[in-house]
Design a protein around this motif. Structure first.
Motif, PDB file in Angstrom:
ATOM      1  N   GLU A 126       0.673  -1.135  -0.051  1.00 60.42           N
ATOM      2  CA  GLU A 126       0.079  -0.027   0.041  1.00 60.42           C
ATOM      3  C   GLU A 126       0.727   1.153   0.095  1.00 60.42           C
ATOM      4  O   GLU A 126       0.679   2.259  -0.783  1.00 60.42           O
ATOM      5  CB  GLU A 126      -0.701  -0.094   1.380  1.00 60.42           C
ATOM      6  N   GLY A 127       1.840   1.303   0.818  1.00 56.99           N
ATOM      7  CA  GLY A 127       2.522   2.574   0.958  1.00 56.99           C
ATOM      8  C   GLY A 127       3.399   2.834  -0.311  1.00 56.99           C
ATOM      9  O   GLY A 127       3.662   4.004  -0.727  1.00 56.99           O
ATOM     10  N   VAL A 128       3.971   1.872  -0.921  1.00 58.36           N
ATOM     11  CA  VAL A 128       4.517   1.794  -2.239  1.00 58.36           C
ATOM     12  C   VAL A 128       3.681   2.304  -3.325  1.00 58.36           C
ATOM     13  O   VAL A 128       4.064   3.199  -4.564  1.00 58.36           O
ATOM     14  CB  VAL A 128       5.385   0.713  -2.566  1.00 58.36           C
ATOM     15  N   ARG A 129       2.429   1.855  -3.594  1.00 53.87           N
ATOM     16  CA  ARG A 129       1.504   2.018  -4.496  1.00 53.87           C
ATOM     17  C   ARG A 129       1.229   3.445  -4.508  1.00 53.87           C
ATOM     18  O   ARG A 129       0.951   4.169  -5.493  1.00 53.87           O
ATOM     19  CB  ARG A 129       0.433   1.054  -4.254  1.00 53.87           C
ATOM     20  N   ARG A 130       1.198   4.085  -3.209  1.00 58.00           N
ATOM     21  CA  ARG A 130       0.905   5.471  -3.311  1.00 58.00           C
ATOM     22  C   ARG A 130       1.778   6.229  -4.016  1.00 58.00           C
ATOM     23  O   ARG A 130       1.619   7.336  -4.113  1.00 58.00           O
ATOM     24  CB  ARG A 130       0.607   5.863  -1.719  1.00 58.00           C
ATOM     25  N   LYS A 131       2.999   5.795  -4.237  1.00 56.85           N
ATOM     26  CA  LYS A 131       3.916   6.595  -4.766  1.00 56.85           C
ATOM     27  C   LYS A 131       3.863   6.655  -6.328  1.00 56.85           C
ATOM     28  O   LYS A 131       4.604   7.224  -6.925  1.00 56.85           O
ATOM     29  CB  LYS A 131       5.474   5.872  -4.455  1.00 56.85           C
ATOM     30  N   VAL A 132       2.975   5.877  -6.841  1.00 53.75           N
ATOM     31  CA  VAL A 132       2.765   6.010  -8.215  1.00 53.75           C
ATOM     32  C   VAL A 132       1.803   7.145  -8.751  1.00 53.75           C
ATOM     33  O   VAL A 132       0.625   7.190  -8.422  1.00 53.75           O
ATOM     34  CB  VAL A 132       1.892   4.612  -8.616  1.00 53.75           C
ATOM     35  N   VAL A 133       2.593   8.018  -9.371  1.00 56.78           N
ATOM     36  CA  VAL A 133       1.901   9.344  -9.769  1.00 56.78           C
ATOM     37  C   VAL A 133       1.163   9.117 -11.199  1.00 56.78           C
ATOM     38  O   VAL A 133       0.416   9.896 -11.496  1.00 56.78           O
ATOM     39  CB  VAL A 133       2.844  10.365  -9.903  1.00 56.78           C
ATOM     40  N   ALA A 134       1.645   8.287 -11.996  1.00 56.93           N
ATOM     41  CA  ALA A 134       1.065   8.034 -13.379  1.00 56.93           C
ATOM     42  C   ALA A 134       1.222   6.854 -13.821  1.00 56.93           C
ATOM     43  O   ALA A 134       2.273   5.955 -13.601  1.00 56.93           O
ATOM     44  CB  ALA A 134       1.266   9.368 -14.208  1.00 56.93           C
ATOM     45  N   PHE A 135       0.605   6.427 -15.042  1.00 57.62           N
ATOM     46  CA  PHE A 135       0.937   5.359 -15.718  1.00 57.62           C
ATOM     47  C   PHE A 135       1.300   6.093 -17.058  1.00 57.62           C
ATOM     48  O   PHE A 135       0.596   7.369 -17.206  1.00 57.62           O
ATOM     49  CB  PHE A 135      -0.249   4.268 -16.256  1.00 57.62           C
ATOM     50  N   CYS A 136       2.007   5.493 -17.880  1.00 63.87           N
ATOM     51  CA  CYS A 136       2.356   6.148 -19.312  1.00 63.87           C
ATOM     52  C   CYS A 136       2.250   5.024 -20.531  1.00 63.87           C
ATOM     53  O   CYS A 136       2.447   3.678 -20.096  1.00 63.87           O
ATOM     54  CB  CYS A 136       3.528   7.102 -19.310  1.00 63.87           C
TER      55      CYS A 136
END
Length: 313
Positions: free
Chosen positions: A234-244
């Motif tokens: 969960e903590g690392v997932r919140r670091k995802v700012v976008a898909f490209c």
């Protein structure tokens, strides 16, 4: 030189063959150490390797699976490299048999640049030098090992490789084809579930890279990229700012909603064109499968592998 063979309850004629070779090899000055058991259930690859190492006495360990073939000079060339790099696993280039099997994988094994032996350790291909080519000092093996003895379905080579890297070990390849690497669909490697490998890979990626990045972008808004996103803690997932991506339909939609999330509101992650996204990236597009388009796109952004992006697929 010494040959250490451990028979993990085989039911074929392996031991008869080994006993015949023992006479020939010891006549040439090569000590042969044979161990094993006749129990109906094999203990597994990790156990057999550990036992073969324990009963041997050499200062260096040269691994060889029973269905592969060493080329002349393998021991000499890898020993020279190991003496120069005492805390490294030494590999080599391979020749695949049959020649047309696993062509992409074989190219990857043989053509990785020296720095990529460390930057591409997160890919689905596994260790950047394949287990049957491993050569290292006994002292370093003892520092890292032993192999996991969980038995069938456990990727003991991958787990050892990760522990080796955690302890600061290096990876070196002798750029000569020193092993005939046979492909057999029924090999023990085929018994390991893809989901097991995936879980270990995601954990190692988080541990070694993602926990140290403030934010990052997942390059691929399709199935593989979304699977990685959902697999993250969960903590690392919140670091995802976008898909490209380059897919106009995915970009036009504008976001990915994680429907299975327990968070409220449910996370909605933007989907951008790769030129509008910012590094670092986790690349979830398979190498060597886009006709060079992915590689060209990466080069156009002037990114540095290892710092600005990591390959995961």
């Amino acid at each position: 030189m010494e040959l250490s063979v451990f028979n993990d309850g085989s039911k074929d004629k392996s031991m008869t063959i080994v006993e015949k070779w023992k006479v020939k090899l010891e006549g040439s000055g090569i000590l042969v150490v044979i161990g094993g058991h006749n129990c109906p259930s094999p203990r597994g690859v990790g156990y057999a390797k550990n036992q073969a190492i324990a009963q041997s006495s050499g200062s260096y360990l040269c691994f060889l699976d029973s269905d592969d073939v060493m080329m002349p000079q393998r021991v000499r060339l890898q020993h020279e490299a190991a003496a120069r790099h005492p805390t490294s696993i030494i590999g080599c280039q391979v020749r695949r048999e049959p020649p047309n099997s696993t062509e992409r994988y074989t190219r990857w094994i043989n053509q990785l640049a020296p720095d990529q032996l460390l930057t591409q350790v997160f890919t689905s291909h596994g260790p950047t030098v394949v287990m049957p080519t491993w050569f290292c000092s006994r002292a370093w093996f003892s520092h890292v090992g032993p192999f996991d003895e969980g038995g069938r379905g456990v990727p003991e080579d991958l787990l050892f490789f990760y522990d080796h890297l955690r302890r600061g070990g290096g990876v070196v390849r002798v750029d000569q084809s020193l092993l005939l690497y046979r492909f057999r669909p029924g090999a023990a490697t085929q018994s390991i579930l893809e989901s097991t490998i995936w879980t270990h890979r995601v954990c190692f990626l988080e541990e070694r890279a993602l926990r140290h990045w403030a934010t990052f972008t997942i390059w691929n808004a399709g199935r593989q990229g979304r699977r990685l996103y959902r697999s993250l803690s969960e903590g690392v997932r919140r670091k995802v700012v976008a898909f490209c991506d380059v897919d106009k339909k995915k970009i036009k939609k504008g976001f990915y909603c994680y429907e299975e999330s327990q968070e409220r509101p449910k996370p909605r992650v933007p989907v951008l064109h790769f030129r509008a996204a910012r590094p670092p990236f986790v690349i979830c597009v398979k190498l060597d499968l886009t006709g060079g388009a992915l590689e060209d796109n990466l080069r156009s952004l002037h990114l540095q592998e290892g710092r600005d992006f990591l390959h995961f697929s």
